[in-house]
Write an enzyme that holds these catalytic residues in place. Structure first.
Site, PDB file in Angstrom:
ATOM      1  N   LYS A   1       3.007 -54.373  12.783  1.00  0.00           N
ATOM      2  CA  LYS A   1       2.160 -55.555  12.678  1.00  0.00           C
ATOM      3  C   LYS A   1       1.407 -55.564  11.351  1.00  0.00           C
ATOM      4  O   LYS A   1       1.369 -56.573  10.646  1.00  0.00           O
ATOM      5  CB  LYS A   1       1.168 -55.585  13.853  1.00  0.00           C
ATOM      6  CG  LYS A   1       0.477 -56.914  13.984  1.00  0.00           C
ATOM      7  CD  LYS A   1      -0.582 -56.898  15.037  1.00  0.00           C
ATOM      8  CE  LYS A   1      -1.891 -56.514  14.398  1.00  0.00           C
ATOM      9  NZ  LYS A   1      -3.019 -56.418  15.240  1.00  0.00           N
TER      10      LYS A   1
ATOM     11  N   ASP B   1       0.029 -60.597  17.053  1.00  0.00           N
ATOM     12  CA  ASP B   1      -1.111 -59.914  17.677  1.00  0.00           C
ATOM     13  C   ASP B   1      -1.332 -60.527  19.064  1.00  0.00           C
ATOM     14  O   ASP B   1      -0.548 -61.351  19.526  1.00  0.00           O
ATOM     15  CB  ASP B   1      -2.367 -60.023  16.794  1.00  0.00           C
ATOM     16  CG  ASP B   1      -2.927 -61.432  16.792  1.00  0.00           C
ATOM     17  OD1 ASP B   1      -2.241 -62.368  17.269  1.00  0.00           O
ATOM     18  OD2 ASP B   1      -4.059 -61.609  16.318  1.00  0.00           O
TER      19      ASP B   1
END
Ligand code: SF4
Length: 214
Positions: free
Chosen positions: A124, A142
């Site tokens: 991420k 997220d």
């Protein structure tokens, strides 16, 4: 999980996002590529606002890996101790800075693999840096994007990688670059976790969520 929206509906969703905010921006404070990597790594399991509070001072003192190494682990710890998991994060910031100096001439590498090889940098974080700094249309999923993707039907998926793939596959190319921020901001301020603000949502008529609020 909602059904995947059609191409035309997705196009309309992002057209509305674009009309409402043409150049959406991330909210994490940074002054260069290096401080962006550090800030994103620090933001794991923490809010952007909480990270920004700590990094304003930290980045005034240390905005390069060399300066961060000079500050040392204890110095970093002292600055970030209001952020969750701060001891481990301080360790990672120092290790990451050492690798950047030794292997990358103090520069932030621009491939996902090289970014992910840095301590404290997961998929991420790497994707956020690729998207925000290198303007690569990478999708970092997220908790907000995961929720919005699944509720709306824009990018349904059972885990973050599936949602990431769905965004890459389904979102028209011209919206890929900013999709990350549009979706994050939508999830953070409108399609919030507990009680989404559906009556003020600009894509309400296109969204598939069955439990819309009044
Ligand atoms: S209508 Fe409600 S559930 Fe659907 S995107 Fe908007 S805020 Fe989220």
């Amino acid at each position: 999980m909602a059904k995947q929206l059609s191409y035309n509906t997705i196009h309309e969703v992002f057209t509305r996002f674009q009309n409402s905010e043409a150049e959406p921006k991330g909210e994490l404070h940074h002054v260069n590529a290096y401080t962006l990597v550090v800030a994103v790594a620090l933001s794991a399991q923490a809010t952007d606002a909480g990270v920004n509070k700590a990094t304003h001072k930290l980045f005034e003192i240390a905005d390069t890996p060399e300066k961060m190494l000079a500050l040392g682990e204890e110095g970093v710890t002292e600055h970030i101790k209001t952020i969750g998991l701060f001891r481990q994060k301080a360790k990672n910031v120092i290790k990451m800075s050492r690798i950047l100096v030794d292997e990358y001439d103090g520069q932030v590498p621009s491939s996902r693999a090289a970014l992910r090889s840095l301590p404290g940098v997961g998929r991420k974080t790497a994707n956020v840096v690729l998207n925000m700094w290198f303007k690569h249309p990478a999708q970092a999923v997220d908790t907000h994007i995961f929720r919005v993707g699944n509720r709306t039907g824009l990018a349904p998926g059972k885990d973050v990688v599936a949602v990431e793939r769905a965004i890459e596959d389904q979102v028209p190319a011209e919206f890929q670059q900013h999709a990350h921020h549009w979706l994050i901001l939508h999830g953070r301020y409108t399609c919030v976790a507990r009680k989404p603000i559906c009556n003020a949502c600009l894509i309400r008529d296109l969204c598939q969520f069955e439990d819309k609020t009044e």
